[in-house]
Design an enzyme around this catalytic site. Structure first.
Site, PDB file in Angstrom:
ATOM      1  N   SER A 266     -10.315   0.134   7.043  1.00 26.88           N
ATOM      2  CA  SER A 266      -9.734   0.180   5.726  1.00 26.88           C
ATOM      3  C   SER A 266      -9.056  -1.108   5.083  1.00 26.88           C
ATOM      4  CB  SER A 266      -8.784   1.238   5.830  1.00 26.88           C
ATOM      5  OG  SER A 266      -9.228   2.504   5.655  1.00 26.88           O
TER       6      SER A 266
ATOM      7  N   LYS B 236       0.798  -1.190  -0.076  1.00 26.54           N
ATOM      8  CA  LYS B 236       0.008  -0.090  -0.122  1.00 26.54           C
ATOM      9  C   LYS B 236       0.727   1.202  -0.096  1.00 26.54           C
ATOM     10  CE  LYS B 236      -3.925   1.890   2.593  1.00 26.54           C
ATOM     11  NZ  LYS B 236      -4.801   1.893   3.771  1.00 26.54           N
TER      12      LYS B 236
ATOM     13  N   SER C 112      -9.663   2.394   2.668  1.00 30.91           N
ATOM     14  CA  SER C 112      -8.847   2.812   1.728  1.00 30.91           C
ATOM     15  C   SER C 112      -7.882   2.306   1.074  1.00 30.91           C
ATOM     16  CB  SER C 112      -7.900   4.143   2.675  1.00 30.91           C
ATOM     17  OG  SER C 112      -7.311   3.191   3.442  1.00 30.91           O
TER      18      SER C 112
END
Lengths: 503, 496
Positions: B183, B79, B159
């Protein structure tokens, strides 16, 4: 140990156009913790390094960086708290104080608002022999220092030096117990002395290791006592905070001019506004930095990156047990053990090195005599060349040797001063110097008597005068000393001169 | 050589590597190839093929010498919130344009030490603030799943949407995510993958761009529960650089996956049965409970009475911390700095830089956070929220003390929604996505989402297992039992 009692000093009074006014002062002292590494990063704290060379990723607030508490700094804050007889809070926590400024990379300062590590304590601030002010400490907390913004290097740009960013500070907050500019300076001096004893802050104001904010209000005589009785601040005037002063002189000047400014406002029928001010030493005035309305909203909240600081009582006890003898105790002991005056004891305990030097000299010798020699001869001589005690060319053993020679009657006090000068400049063993240079004083009564007789015989007119005025005997003593090259034992000379003149 | 190596799970690939059936170079090339053809998913925002190949070759050498740690040779995505040395990282934000960290986050370093191969950085909502990946400066990632008979593009969730999309589309074998309010778990549920939010303090936060420090946790996003167990073991561990990292040994999570949950007590929290909950979600949930019961667990109704306050508490605390964490993005030292006009001072520099650098959602949260911390509102918002957070935590402590071993709850209120669908909605509508997940963050607990079914339109749905603190192993074992019972094998049909 002596239990010393003190009288509180009279508060400073300033005569306004209409009335007399008193000052009420509280200080916030920012003391840099003596630590090699910063409070939350491993970066060095060395003073005077190239700009932006002592900066870790944490100090520069790079994304994802996290603070880790420097345990050594915590220990120094606890030591300081213990040195100020303060409550040590076994549970304390860090908060973020949020504001934007380029020399504050994180956009917040990590501090301790809600739960400081040290609670209430007190400091006895010596003003004069027998006179001292007991100043209450409200709290001590640990926080990060900011960096330095430089605005005068370029007409269009500002520069930032992050070397100081993240350096550990202790903020020592006093109660409004200080009553004049001299007391304020004396308070800072005393704090510095205690912290230097403890080794927790070097107290160097020039390099910024010690700075003070002054909170000052004025009141009419009598109002402060009402505040003391009730702890109700409404008896006092509105206070202004003067920020960031880095010399004892500025602290005193700023208080003086700010007090006069406030008096003028109030006497003209105005009201003092609560605000933050800066002292301009060049112009000798304080200037508004920001008013109450412009005051920052720091949005303090607990720093979620750091766990609460939990200390063990045993650890605190260990630190307590390791504390050195502190100035007040040392002073009382010097007065008790060596029979010194409070003044002399204060001078000798001003710093640890002086006190240690004195004790080395005084060991097994007459304390008062040792004090006289250390204070008058050694300190006087060192001061002439601005040498600190640590760089004294005369060791305690050498000075002790000189004193021993006086005590044995080998040399007179006057010769001893010459000897001291020789040891100071050339070094060497005092006893050996006395032998080598033939400085030993004459105690042979016969030889001295001959000299006295000779002087008396040569000066009949003086003898006649001296018979009427015994104080003139000193002249004869002087002549005899001169004739013997100063080596005659003055005691014996005195004795013989008065004896012979009386005949 | 096997076909489509990128479709392997971590466990399958690991075993194949150990047997010598494949090499890490082959696996990595297969993933890099899949990434090349995946532009439409917009999952990878920065590819690192050179690093990948270098690590793959190094892994193959280690495998040959028999010195193969847990993730040796396994290609994964990272990420964009994780700082990786020498690789651009923007946390999905314009304000970090051009930022190349000179340090490696502890979690990615742990993964590298375990032999993992980094393929690149994955798309995400800006500063991890969002539930649909639509706040990303790179544009949104796209869910590889589509509703049956419908070409509409769906959100992969957020996210960690890029991570979820990449794992679901087999662009990598697994990916890292971070979870502040859901997330990891929400995007995993939206993409039919498994996502773990570990106990707060299990994984170091050092080197991960902070959103809300007291809530953020890194975790694995994988194709199976076993893979999550393997990867979590490699990511976790005490880190002296993170004061909130727990000094606890990391258990052998994979070793704890027996599937045996006989005698375990699974709580069903009645407060999670929200008004207006879609029947499909309700059925999924009760089916899940049945599966666990059939596997020998005792299913009990429990009450977590403060659940209804979790979302408002979260949307006070997270923005409060974020507003402070975002202060460092000021244009002074790194990242974006606005062009200034003649006569502009420092305040103009801050204002212009931050106005240009932060997207709307980040600005909104910075403002909410600033507001709730401001003098006069602190007690009413921030402090009260902190107190309620304690009550929410206590709710869980109470049920765990009463003998509940794990809790079963839905992961999301719906399946993946369409991109742009929420564009004009009240932001609170978007925040409602976190309703089942934020409690876990507020209480610092571990949670895992497991795909257990498809909705009427063929989209994956997930259930969430919430574990006791530090009991990720037991939690994963319950999830493992659920996964086995559900037998979820659906994959998105390739259209990209």
């Amino acid at each position: 140990m002596l239990d010393l009692t003190y009288e509180a000093p009279k508060p400073k009074t300033i005569a306004g156009a209409k009335h007399d006014w008193e000052l009420v002062i509280g200080l916030e002292v920012h003391a840099q913790i003596s630590s090699k590494a910063k409070l939350f990063s491993g970066a060095s704290t060395e003073f005077g390094a190239e700009p932006n060379s002592n900066v870790s990723f944490i100090d520069a607030a790079m994304p994802g960086m996290l603070p880790v508490i420097n345990e050594y700094c915590v220990e120094q804050a606890v030591r300081t708290g213990l040195g100020l007889n303060a409550q040590i809070n076994l549970w304390s926590a860090f908060d973020r104080k949020n504001y934007f400024y380029p020399d504050l990379p994180q956009g917040y300062q990590i501090s301790q608002l809600y739960h400081p590590i040290v609670g209430e304590g007190e400091v006895l601030v010596d003003i004069a022999p027998g006179v001292a002010r007991l100043v209450r400490i409200e709290r001590i907390h640990i926080e990060q220092d900011a960096g330095k913004s430089i605005h005068d290097m370029d007409p269009n740009m500002s520069f930032v030096d992050l070397n100081r960013t993240g350096v550990a500070l202790m903020e020592i907050v006093s109660r409004p117990d200080i009553r004049g500019p001299e007391e304020a300076a004396a308070f800072v001096t005393k704090l510095r002395q205690i912290m230097r004893y403890l080794g927790t802050c070097d107290g160097n104001m020039q390099s910024g290791s010690l700075r003070a904010d002054v909170n000052l209000s004025i009141c009419r005589p009598g109002a402060y006592e009402k505040y003391q009785e009730t702890q109700d601040f409404s008896h006092l005037g509105t206070r202004c905070e003067i920020k960031n002063m880095n010399s004892m002189r500025f602290i005193q000047q700023a208080i003086e001019v700010e007090a006069r400014r406030q008096i003028a406002i109030v006497e003209a029928g105005g009201e003092v506004e609560q605000e933050t001010r800066l002292f301009d030493p060049d112009k000798g005035e304080t200037r508004s930095m920001r008013s109450k309305e412009e005051a920052h909203d720091y949005r303090y909240f607990p720093d979620p990156d750091l766990l609460p600081l939990e200390l063990e009582q045993a650890w605190v006890d260990e630190i307590k047990a390791s504390l050195p003898e502190l100035p007040d105790a040392k002073k009382a002991r010097f007065m008790g053990d060596y029979g010194l005056t409070e003044y002399d004891a204060s001078v000798l305990t001003a710093d640890v090195e002086s006190a240690a030097y004195f004790e080395a000299v005084a060991k097994g010798r007459d304390g008062k005599m040792a004090a006289n020699w250390v204070i008058n001869e050694l300190f006087g001589r060192l001061r002439k060349e601005s040498h600190p005690i640590a760089e004294s060319p005369v060791s305690p053993a050498q000075l002790g040797g000189i004193i021993d020679l006086i005590q044995k009657g080998d040399i007179s006090g006057k010769i001893a001063k010459d000897l001291f000068e020789i040891v100071y400049t050339d070094g060497g063993d005092p006893a050996q110097i006395v032998v080598d240079r033939g400085m030993k004083q004459v105690t042979d009564t016969g030889a001295i008597e001959a000299a006295v007789d000779k002087i008396i015989a040569e000066n009949p007119a003086q003898v006649a005068k001296a018979k009427d005025n015994p104080r003139l005997a000193g002249w004869f003593v002087g002549q005899v000393m001169k004739a013997t090259g100063g080596k005659a034992n003055p005691k014996v000379v005195n004795q013989l001169v008065s004896q012979k003149l009386a005949e | 050589m096997m076909d489509e190596l990128n479709k392997l799970s971590l466990a399958e690939a690991r075993d194949a590597l150990k047997r010598g059936d494949v090499t890490s170079v082959e696996l990595t090339e297969s993933c890099l190839g899949a990434i090349e053809g995946s532009g439409a998913l917009n999952a990878f925002v920065h590819k690192t093929p050179e690093i990948a190949m270098e690590r793959a070759r190094a892994a193959d050498e280690r495998l040959q010498t028999g010195d193969a740690p847990a993730m040796c040779g396994l290609p994964i995505g990272i990420k964009d919130l994780f700082c990786t040395k020498g690789v651009p990282g923007q946390a999905g934000s314009r304000i970090l344009q051009g930022f190349v960290p000179e340090y490696e986050s502890t979690v990615t370093q742990n993964l590298a030490d375990a032999g993992a191969v980094m393929l690149g950085k994955l798309n995400m909502d800006e500063f991890a603030m969002g539930s649909s990946n639509e706040t990303s400066v790179y544009g949104n990632a796209v869910n590889p799943w589509r509703r049956s008979g419908d070409d509409a593009q769906l959100t992969p969730g957020g996210s960690s949407g890029g991570s979820a999309a990449a794992v679901a589309a087999d662009l990598c074998l697994a990916a890292t995510g971070t979870d502040t309010g859901g997330s990891i778990r929400q995007p995993a549920a939206f993409t039919g993958t498994v996502g773990v939010k570990p106990t707060y303090g299990r994984c170091s936060r050092w080197g991960i761009v902070a959103f809300a420090c007291s809530l953020d946790q890194a975790g694995p996003m994988t194709k199976s529960v076993r893979d999550s167990a393997i990867m979590l073991g490699a990511m976790a561990g005490h880190d002296p650089k993170d004061s909130t990292s727990a000094d606890l040994a990391v258990p052998d999570f994979e070793g704890m996956l027996t599937g045996d949950i006989k005698g375990k007590t699974i709580g069903i929290p009645r407060e999670y049965r929200m008004e207006g909950m879609p029947a499909e979600i309700e059925k999924l949930w009760s089916d899940g409970a049945d599966m666990l019961r059939d596997a020998g667990a005792k299913i009990v109704d429990i009450s977590l009475p403060h659940t209804k306050y979790a979302l408002p508490v979260y949307y006070v605390l997270a923005p409060a911390e974020a507003s402070s964490n975002l202060a460092r993005y000021d244009g002074v030292r790194y990242g974006h700095r606005a062009k200034l006009a003649q006569g502009d001072g420092i305040n103009e520099m801050y204002e212009k830089t931050r106005a240009e650098g932060f997207g709307h959602e980040v600005q909104r949260r910075a403002m909410i956070g600033t507001y709730v911390l401001s003098a006069g509102f602190y007690d009413a918002y921030y402090n009260r929220a902190r107190k309620v957070r304690t009550l929410i935590k206590r709710d869980f402590e109470t049920v765990f003390a009463d003998g509940v071993d794990a809790i079963l709850a839905p992961a999301t209120p719906s399946a993946a929604f369409g991109l742009g669908e929420m564009k004009d909605a009240d932001p609170v509508q978007m925040y409602l996505n976190d309703v089942f997940t934020v409690t876990v963050n507020l209480a610092g607990l571990p949670g895992v989402t497991v795909p257990t079914g498809l909705d009427g339109q063929g989209l994956p749905l997930g259930l969430q297992v919430i574990g006791r603190p530090w009991e990720e192993g037991e939690m994963l074992n319950a999830a493992f039992a659920l996964e086995r019972a559900a037998g979820f094998v659906a994959k998105p049909e390739k259209w990209w």
